[in-house]
Design a protein around this motif. Structure first.
Motif, PDB file in Angstrom:
ATOM      1  N   ALA A   7      -8.861 -16.336  68.262  1.00 44.80           N
ATOM      2  CA  ALA A   7      -7.583 -16.431  68.975  1.00 44.80           C
ATOM      3  C   ALA A   7      -7.785 -16.193  70.466  1.00 44.80           C
ATOM      4  CB  ALA A   7      -6.582 -15.428  68.406  1.00 44.80           C
ATOM      5  N   ALA A   8      -8.657 -15.252  70.816  1.00 41.86           N
ATOM      6  CA  ALA A   8      -8.952 -15.005  72.228  1.00 41.86           C
ATOM      7  C   ALA A   8      -9.610 -16.222  72.866  1.00 41.86           C
ATOM      8  CB  ALA A   8      -9.854 -13.778  72.369  1.00 41.86           C
ATOM      9  N   ALA A   9     -10.489 -16.886  72.112  1.00 38.40           N
ATOM     10  CA  ALA A   9     -11.146 -18.091  72.625  1.00 38.40           C
ATOM     11  C   ALA A   9     -10.140 -19.216  72.827  1.00 38.40           C
ATOM     12  CB  ALA A   9     -12.263 -18.538  71.679  1.00 38.40           C
ATOM     13  N   VAL A  10      -9.214 -19.358  71.882  1.00 38.61           N
ATOM     14  CA  VAL A  10      -8.179 -20.382  72.018  1.00 38.61           C
ATOM     15  C   VAL A  10      -7.312 -20.079  73.232  1.00 38.61           C
ATOM     16  CG1 VAL A  10      -6.086 -21.320  70.960  1.00 38.61           C
ATOM     17  CG2 VAL A  10      -8.141 -21.022  69.581  1.00 38.61           C
ATOM     18  N   GLU A  11      -6.985 -18.802  73.440  1.00 36.43           N
ATOM     19  CA  GLU A  11      -6.171 -18.410  74.593  1.00 36.43           C
ATOM     20  C   GLU A  11      -6.894 -18.726  75.902  1.00 36.43           C
ATOM     21  OE1 GLU A  11      -4.665 -14.258  76.455  1.00 36.43           O
ATOM     22  OE2 GLU A  11      -4.263 -14.548  74.315  1.00 36.43           O
ATOM     23  N   LYS A  12      -8.195 -18.472  75.948  1.00 34.17           N
ATOM     24  CA  LYS A  12      -8.973 -18.772  77.140  1.00 34.17           C
ATOM     25  C   LYS A  12      -9.045 -20.286  77.382  1.00 34.17           C
ATOM     26  CE  LYS A  12     -11.596 -17.262  80.480  1.00 34.17           C
ATOM     27  NZ  LYS A  12     -11.023 -16.564  81.601  1.00 34.17           N
ATOM     28  N   MET A  13      -9.133 -21.047  76.289  1.00 36.94           N
ATOM     29  CA  MET A  13      -9.154 -22.506  76.386  1.00 36.94           C
ATOM     30  C   MET A  13      -7.837 -23.014  76.979  1.00 36.94           C
ATOM     31  SD  MET A  13     -11.183 -25.124  75.500  1.00 36.94           S
ATOM     32  CE  MET A  13     -12.022 -24.954  73.963  1.00 36.94           C
ATOM     33  N   VAL A  14      -6.744 -22.419  76.542  1.00 32.91           N
ATOM     34  CA  VAL A  14      -5.432 -22.797  77.075  1.00 32.91           C
ATOM     35  C   VAL A  14      -5.357 -22.445  78.557  1.00 32.91           C
ATOM     36  CG1 VAL A  14      -2.955 -22.288  76.937  1.00 32.91           C
ATOM     37  CG2 VAL A  14      -4.267 -22.662  74.844  1.00 32.91           C
ATOM     38  N   GLU A  15      -5.921 -21.296  78.952  1.00 32.91           N
ATOM     39  CA  GLU A  15      -5.944 -20.908  80.368  1.00 32.91           C
ATOM     40  C   GLU A  15      -6.721 -21.930  81.198  1.00 32.91           C
ATOM     41  OE1 GLU A  15      -7.402 -16.925  81.012  1.00 32.91           O
ATOM     42  OE2 GLU A  15      -6.040 -16.113  79.494  1.00 32.91           O
ATOM     43  N   LEU A  68      -7.528 -27.022  69.118  1.00 28.87           N
ATOM     44  CA  LEU A  68      -8.840 -27.653  68.975  1.00 28.87           C
ATOM     45  C   LEU A  68      -8.777 -29.139  69.283  1.00 28.87           C
ATOM     46  CD1 LEU A  68     -10.251 -25.955  65.758  1.00 28.87           C
ATOM     47  CD2 LEU A  68     -11.111 -25.740  68.079  1.00 28.87           C
ATOM     48  N   MET A  69      -7.760 -29.807  68.777  1.00 30.21           N
ATOM     49  CA  MET A  69      -7.626 -31.247  69.025  1.00 30.21           C
ATOM     50  C   MET A  69      -7.437 -31.517  70.519  1.00 30.21           C
ATOM     51  SD  MET A  69      -5.601 -32.869  65.771  1.00 30.21           S
ATOM     52  CE  MET A  69      -4.119 -31.902  65.933  1.00 30.21           C
ATOM     53  N   MET A 129       6.138 -14.047  53.910  1.00 33.81           N
ATOM     54  CA  MET A 129       6.210 -14.081  55.355  1.00 33.81           C
ATOM     55  C   MET A 129       4.815 -14.243  55.977  1.00 33.81           C
ATOM     56  SD  MET A 129       8.388 -13.901  57.765  1.00 33.81           S
ATOM     57  CE  MET A 129       8.728 -13.384  59.381  1.00 33.81           C
ATOM     58  N   LYS A 130       3.813 -13.576  55.377  1.00 37.05           N
ATOM     59  CA  LYS A 130       2.452 -13.676  55.895  1.00 37.05           C
ATOM     60  C   LYS A 130       1.908 -15.083  55.747  1.00 37.05           C
ATOM     61  CE  LYS A 130       0.742  -8.999  55.644  1.00 37.05           C
ATOM     62  NZ  LYS A 130      -0.305  -8.122  55.145  1.00 37.05           N
ATOM     63  N   LYS A 131       2.279 -15.775  54.652  1.00 34.07           N
ATOM     64  CA  LYS A 131       1.797 -17.139  54.456  1.00 34.07           C
ATOM     65  C   LYS A 131       2.315 -18.058  55.554  1.00 34.07           C
ATOM     66  CE  LYS A 131       0.926 -17.270  49.517  1.00 34.07           C
ATOM     67  NZ  LYS A 131       1.214 -17.966  48.262  1.00 34.07           N
ATOM     68  N   ILE A 132       3.586 -17.908  55.914  1.00 32.52           N
ATOM     69  CA  ILE A 132       4.168 -18.752  56.966  1.00 32.52           C
ATOM     70  C   ILE A 132       3.473 -18.464  58.296  1.00 32.52           C
ATOM     71  CG2 ILE A 132       6.260 -19.197  58.308  1.00 32.52           C
ATOM     72  CD1 ILE A 132       7.877 -18.675  55.779  1.00 32.52           C
ATOM     73  N   PHE A 133       3.277 -17.186  58.584  1.00 37.12           N
ATOM     74  CA  PHE A 133       2.608 -16.817  59.828  1.00 37.12           C
ATOM     75  C   PHE A 133       1.188 -17.377  59.860  1.00 37.12           C
ATOM     76  CE2 PHE A 133       0.024 -13.811  62.328  1.00 37.12           C
ATOM     77  CZ  PHE A 133       0.629 -14.013  63.554  1.00 37.12           C
ATOM     78  N   LYS A 134       0.483 -17.273  58.737  1.00 36.44           N
ATOM     79  CA  LYS A 134      -0.885 -17.759  58.673  1.00 36.44           C
ATOM     80  C   LYS A 134      -0.936 -19.277  58.819  1.00 36.44           C
ATOM     81  CE  LYS A 134      -5.140 -16.755  56.370  1.00 36.44           C
ATOM     82  NZ  LYS A 134      -5.808 -15.860  55.461  1.00 36.44           N
ATOM     83  N   LYS A 135       0.029 -19.992  58.189  1.00 41.80           N
ATOM     84  CA  LYS A 135       0.074 -21.448  58.323  1.00 41.80           C
ATOM     85  C   LYS A 135       0.340 -21.840  59.768  1.00 41.80           C
ATOM     86  CE  LYS A 135       1.525 -22.877  53.707  1.00 41.80           C
ATOM     87  NZ  LYS A 135       2.604 -23.522  52.937  1.00 41.80           N
ATOM     88  N   ASN A 136       1.274 -21.148  60.414  1.00 43.58           N
ATOM     89  CA  ASN A 136       1.581 -21.451  61.814  1.00 43.58           C
ATOM     90  C   ASN A 136       0.363 -21.205  62.697  1.00 43.58           C
ATOM     91  OD1 ASN A 136       4.176 -22.217  61.256  1.00 43.58           O
ATOM     92  ND2 ASN A 136       5.091 -20.270  61.837  1.00 43.58           N
ATOM     93  N   GLN A 137      -0.353 -20.130  62.409  1.00 41.56           N
ATOM     94  CA  GLN A 137      -1.539 -19.812  63.187  1.00 41.56           C
ATOM     95  C   GLN A 137      -2.611 -20.887  63.002  1.00 41.56           C
ATOM     96  OE1 GLN A 137      -3.369 -16.089  62.135  1.00 41.56           O
ATOM     97  NE2 GLN A 137      -4.213 -15.818  64.180  1.00 41.56           N
ATOM     98  N   ILE A 138      -2.770 -21.357  61.792  1.00 42.21           N
ATOM     99  CA  ILE A 138      -3.747 -22.409  61.517  1.00 42.21           C
ATOM    100  C   ILE A 138      -3.348 -23.701  62.226  1.00 42.21           C
ATOM    101  CG2 ILE A 138      -4.679 -23.900  59.693  1.00 42.21           C
ATOM    102  CD1 ILE A 138      -4.575 -21.423  57.844  1.00 42.21           C
ATOM    103  N   ILE A 139      -2.069 -24.027  62.178  1.00 41.53           N
ATOM    104  CA  ILE A 139      -1.585 -25.245  62.838  1.00 41.53           C
ATOM    105  C   ILE A 139      -1.793 -25.158  64.346  1.00 41.53           C
ATOM    106  CG2 ILE A 139       0.493 -26.579  63.382  1.00 41.53           C
ATOM    107  CD1 ILE A 139       1.453 -25.937  60.507  1.00 41.53           C
ATOM    108  N   ILE A 140      -1.469 -24.016  64.931  1.00 39.02           N
ATOM    109  CA  ILE A 140      -1.631 -23.836  66.382  1.00 39.02           C
ATOM    110  C   ILE A 140      -3.106 -23.942  66.763  1.00 39.02           C
ATOM    111  CG2 ILE A 140      -1.451 -22.155  68.261  1.00 39.02           C
ATOM    112  CD1 ILE A 140       1.204 -21.252  66.937  1.00 39.02           C
ATOM    113  N   THR A 141      -3.956 -23.308  65.961  1.00 38.95           N
ATOM    114  CA  THR A 141      -5.392 -23.366  66.234  1.00 38.95           C
ATOM    115  C   THR A 141      -5.898 -24.804  66.125  1.00 38.95           C
ATOM    116  OG1 THR A 141      -5.663 -21.127  65.380  1.00 38.95           O
ATOM    117  CG2 THR A 141      -7.649 -22.455  65.572  1.00 38.95           C
ATOM    118  N   ALA A 142      -5.459 -25.518  65.106  1.00 42.97           N
ATOM    119  CA  ALA A 142      -5.881 -26.913  64.932  1.00 42.97           C
ATOM    120  C   ALA A 142      -5.419 -27.773  66.106  1.00 42.97           C
ATOM    121  CB  ALA A 142      -5.348 -27.468  63.618  1.00 42.97           C
ATOM    122  N   LEU A 143      -4.186 -27.576  66.547  1.00 42.53           N
ATOM    123  CA  LEU A 143      -3.679 -28.340  67.694  1.00 42.53           C
ATOM    124  C   LEU A 143      -4.477 -28.019  68.961  1.00 42.53           C
ATOM    125  CD1 LEU A 143       0.174 -28.151  67.118  1.00 42.53           C
ATOM    126  CD2 LEU A 143      -1.265 -30.173  66.969  1.00 42.53           C
TER     127      LEU A 143
END
Length: 193
Positions: free
Chosen positions: A105-113, A17-18, A1-15
């Motif tokens: 994650a906080a930086a990504v959240e601020k970027m989305v804001e 960033l792009m 379960m942690k691997k799936i969560f970590k993969k999703n987090q990496i994908i979201i972060t990559a998106l």
């Protein structure tokens, strides 16, 4: 379960960033174009101002580039430059490998804001201009919205239209909305000063 969560987090972060990189590139390109057009317009205005004001006293000479329209345009440009600087700092945090995932994650959240606020500002400005208001600037900071409109005075109907559009597009309450009018200046008023 942690691997799936970590993969999703990496994908979201990559998106994220792009999206941020694409937005920054688009912004940098538009700023460069605006600067080039502003410089050429400034040269033309300076040449025409010299011709118009040659018969005035030196103390009365005022450049037309200080008009209300220029004020709102420069305020929009300043807003975007500040926001781009903030995004650049957040990108450095996101790309810093020595920081924790929570900081990233906080930086990504601020970027989305930042992106969300920018989209809401543009949407509100476009609708206000579609309703006939010219030279409009909408600014969202800390869940408060400021609207600057080039108009001497607003009627109750116009005020209601502005409140409706801005509260709908920015999802803010009327209590967090400030509307400021800026008197439109004609060329002759600017020269009289």
């Amino acid at each position: 379960m942690k691997k799936i969560f970590k993969k999703n987090q990496i994908i979201i972060t990559a998106l994220a960033l792009m999206i941020a990189v694409a937005g920054y590139i688009n912004y940098a390109d538009s700023v460069a174009k605006k600067k080039a057009s502003a410089q050429s317009a400034s040269k033309q205005e300076n040449e025409s101002d010299a011709d118009v004001s040659s018969d005035l006293d030196p103390g009365q000479m005022v450049f037309i580039s200080g008009s209300t329209s220029q004020f709102i345009v420069s305020a929009k440009l300043e807003r975007e430059q500040v926001r781009a600087g903030g995004k650049e700092n957040l990108m450095e945090i996101i790309n810093n490998e020595s920081l924790s995932e929570s900081a990233k994650a906080a930086a990504v959240e601020k970027m989305v804001e930042f992106s969300d606020a920018s989209e809401k500002e543009v949407a509100a400005e476009l609708l206000l201009e579609a309703k006939g208001f010219t030279n409009v600037m909408v600014s969202i900071t800390d869940k408060k919205v400021d609207v600057v409109i080039e108009k001497d005075e607003l009627t109750d109907t116009e005020l209601a239209q502005i409140e409706d559009i801005v509260t709908r597009k920015t999802e803010c309450s009327i209590s967090n909305l400030t509307i400021t009018t800026v008197k439109a200046q004609t060329e002759s008023e600017v020269l009289e000063k």
